[in-house]
Design an enzyme around this catalytic site. Structure first.
Site, PDB file in Angstrom:
ATOM      1  N   VAL A 153    -109.316  25.450  85.366  1.00 37.61           N
ATOM      2  CA  VAL A 153    -108.055  25.541  84.630  1.00 37.61           C
ATOM      3  C   VAL A 153    -107.115  26.461  85.399  1.00 37.61           C
ATOM      4  O   VAL A 153    -107.508  27.557  85.807  1.00 37.61           O
ATOM      5  CB  VAL A 153    -108.294  26.096  83.201  1.00 37.61           C
ATOM      6  CG1 VAL A 153    -106.966  26.369  82.509  1.00 37.61           C
ATOM      7  CG2 VAL A 153    -109.134  25.130  82.377  1.00 37.61           C
ATOM      8  N   ALA A 189    -106.174  31.431  87.310  1.00 36.22           N
ATOM      9  CA  ALA A 189    -107.029  30.258  87.126  1.00 36.22           C
ATOM     10  C   ALA A 189    -108.433  30.728  86.755  1.00 36.22           C
ATOM     11  O   ALA A 189    -108.736  31.931  86.840  1.00 36.22           O
ATOM     12  CB  ALA A 189    -107.086  29.436  88.406  1.00 36.22           C
ATOM     13  N   LYS A 190    -109.270  29.837  86.352  1.00 31.13           N
ATOM     14  CA  LYS A 190    -110.687  30.142  86.136  1.00 31.13           C
ATOM     15  C   LYS A 190    -111.455  28.842  86.164  1.00 31.13           C
ATOM     16  O   LYS A 190    -110.892  27.774  85.898  1.00 31.13           O
ATOM     17  CB  LYS A 190    -110.895  30.832  84.778  1.00 31.13           C
ATOM     18  CG  LYS A 190    -112.139  31.686  84.713  1.00 31.13           C
ATOM     19  CD  LYS A 190    -111.934  33.031  85.378  1.00 31.13           C
ATOM     20  CE  LYS A 190    -113.185  33.881  85.351  1.00 31.13           C
ATOM     21  NZ  LYS A 190    -112.888  35.251  85.803  1.00 31.13           N
ATOM     22  N   GLY A 191    -112.747  28.948  86.468  1.00 32.50           N
ATOM     23  CA  GLY A 191    -113.589  27.758  86.437  1.00 32.50           C
ATOM     24  C   GLY A 191    -114.926  28.100  85.839  1.00 32.50           C
ATOM     25  O   GLY A 191    -115.302  29.275  85.755  1.00 32.50           O
ATOM     26  N   ASP A 243    -117.842  35.212  89.494  1.00 32.08           N
ATOM     27  CA  ASP A 243    -117.762  35.760  88.137  1.00 32.08           C
ATOM     28  C   ASP A 243    -119.201  35.790  87.627  1.00 32.08           C
ATOM     29  O   ASP A 243    -120.136  35.877  88.432  1.00 32.08           O
ATOM     30  CB  ASP A 243    -116.819  34.895  87.271  1.00 32.08           C
ATOM     31  CG  ASP A 243    -116.502  35.563  85.939  1.00 32.08           C
ATOM     32  OD1 ASP A 243    -115.744  36.546  85.932  1.00 32.08           O
ATOM     33  OD2 ASP A 243    -117.028  35.129  84.891  1.00 32.08           O
TER      34      ASP A 243
END
Ligand code: NAD
Length: 424
Positions: free
Chosen positions: A68, A113-115, A154
């Site tokens: 995202v 963003a992040k996934g 992360d």
């Protein structure tokens, strides 16, 4: 008191709802116009992928993952990858939004963003983990690139995983692209100081806070929830400043010793045994109870949604330092605020990781690498300037450090969005 609070109508603890409520508080104070609010309250791009992975026994398992991008007004999207059973699209959206604010708070030219992939990496072999990482990298590669979107580690993702990710992307384009991910091993373009950067940045902020608010660190009792990439070096750094680490929790157990642990020995013990439980001189405690242990500084460094309206009354610390993303709900914030407990917010406190990720990206693009002292000094400068700006904003608006950090970040992102204009 806690009974009354826990019996009120439950309020959503969905991470994205929480991120939006935090945004709304700052947007109201900024009198942000409704058009910009609509842009900034939503995530720009959301990709869901369902992808097959060949397991060691020959079977095929289908995993679901997400990437995202919340906002790219200030630069390419930036944010970690999380491998965990509780990953969800809303969690990834929240983490992406917090990344946008975080990059803006410390003034680095990235969007957010992040996934994540729904999986339990502890139940995967090394080759299954590699297969999963490489296939996920391929599936989300239409969003990824060194000028477009740059992942990082992360929860449950490591330098090795970043290295597989970088290699997969590089194979597809036919040449090495180290700047496509950060948090890599140094042998493939990682930066000095990246491994401990989040913890080091948090310590820089704690020291600035202590100096400004006359908070004595020498002898302060610290409890840390989460003893991973972030929590474990943080314990050692704080011990070096004279703090006493009295409680530590992990997913599979927690320990307590009011006289304090030797953090370096505890890290060694965990490396050797895979757990903190059973460490010499410690008493076992329930992981959920660790947040309520007597201490001066409480450091959530695990997952979001840990301090809520159900336990905020029972937190004994005077200072909560959010090394994790999103550990405190807005209701808990209000309760802690009423009780005079100061919260140093995630988007300021743990921004050291993305700051050194930015340094890594810059070094990769220039193929010119800095030594560790230079990295740490530049990090310290960024973190102390960010703390000063947030503290000043808090004083100017008479708000908490969290709301101040949001005000600062949202005004910077709103300004970039306004200046660029809305296409077409
Ligand atoms: P990690 O996977 O290295 O460590 C996570 C730790 O949390 C582990 O010790 C695990 O046992 C513990 N944990 C998980 N669930 C728990 C529970 N219910 N109770 C107690 N402990 C629990 O992850 P990390 O990279 O250290 O990330 C921790 C937090 O910091 C996350 O919120 C992450 O988003 C945030 N963060 C990480 C970085 C980074 O550079 N790695 C940067 C900024 C923010």
């Amino acid at each position: 008191m806690s009974t009354t609070r826990s019996s009120v109508t439950p309020i959503s603890e969905n991470a994205f709802d929480i991120a939006r409520r935090q945004f709304d508080i700052a947007a109201d104070l900024l009198h942000l116009d409704s058009n910009l609010r609509a842009v900034l309250r939503n995530c720009k791009r959301e990709l869901t992928v369902n992808f097959p992975v060949k397991m060691d026994d020959g079977s095929i398992r289908v995993f679901q993952g997400y990437r995202v991008q919340h906002n790219i007004a200030r630069g390419p999207a930036k944010g970690g990858l999380r491998f965990h059973p509780s990953v969800s699209l809303d969690e990834v959206r929240a983490l992406a939004m917090w990344m946008t604010w975080k990059c803006a708070v410390v003034g680095i030219p990235f969007g957010g963003a992040k996934g994540g992939v729904i999986c339990d990496p502890k139940r995967l072999s090394t080759s299954e983990l590699e297969n999963l990482t490489r296939r996920f990298a391929t599936e989300i590669s239409l969003l990824i690139g060194p000028d477009r979107d740059i992942p990082a580690p992360d929860v449950n993702t490591s330098p090795q995983i970043m290295s597989w990710f970088m290699d997969t992307y590089s194979m597809a384009v036919g040449h090495s692209v180290p700047a496509v991910v950060t948090g890599k091993p140094q042998s493939v373009g990682g930066s000095e100081g990246r491994m401990e950067a989040t913890a080091r940045g948090a310590v820089d902020v704690i020291q600035e806070f202590a100096k400004q608010r006359q908070f004595t660190l020498n002898g302060a009792r610290v409890v840390i929830q989460g003893f991973g990439n972030v929590g474990s070096p943080l314990a050692s750094f704080l011990q070096n400043l004279g703090c006493r680490v009295v409680g530590v929790a992990e997913e599979n157990g927690a320990i307590y010793n009011p006289r304090g642990f030797d953090a370096s020995r505890l890290r060694l013990y965990k490396r050797e045994t895979g757990s903190i439980v059973g460490f010499n001189g410690s008493d076992p405690v329930y992981p959920v109870g660790v947040l309520e242990l007597p201490c001066d500084i409480l450091i959530p460094a695990a997952l979001e949604g840990q301090i809520t309206q159900r336990n905020a009354d029972r937190i004994k610390a005077r200072l909560v330092v959010e090394a994790a993303n999103g550990p405190t709900t807005p209701e808990a914030d209000a309760i802690l605020g009423e009780r005079g407990v100061v919260v140093v917010p995630d988007i300021l406190c743990n921004a050291g990781g993305v700051t050194v990720s930015y340094f890594e990206w810059v070094q990769d693009l220039q193929s010119f690498f800095w030594d560790e002292d230079e990295v740490n000094q530049r990090l310290q400068k960024v973190m102390s300037r960010a703390y000063q700006s947030v503290a000043r904003t808090a004083d100017d608006h008479n708000v908490s450090l969290r709301t101040a950090a949001h005000i600062l970040a949202i005004s910077r992102v709103a300004d970039a969005t306004r200046t660029r204009g809305i296409f077409p």
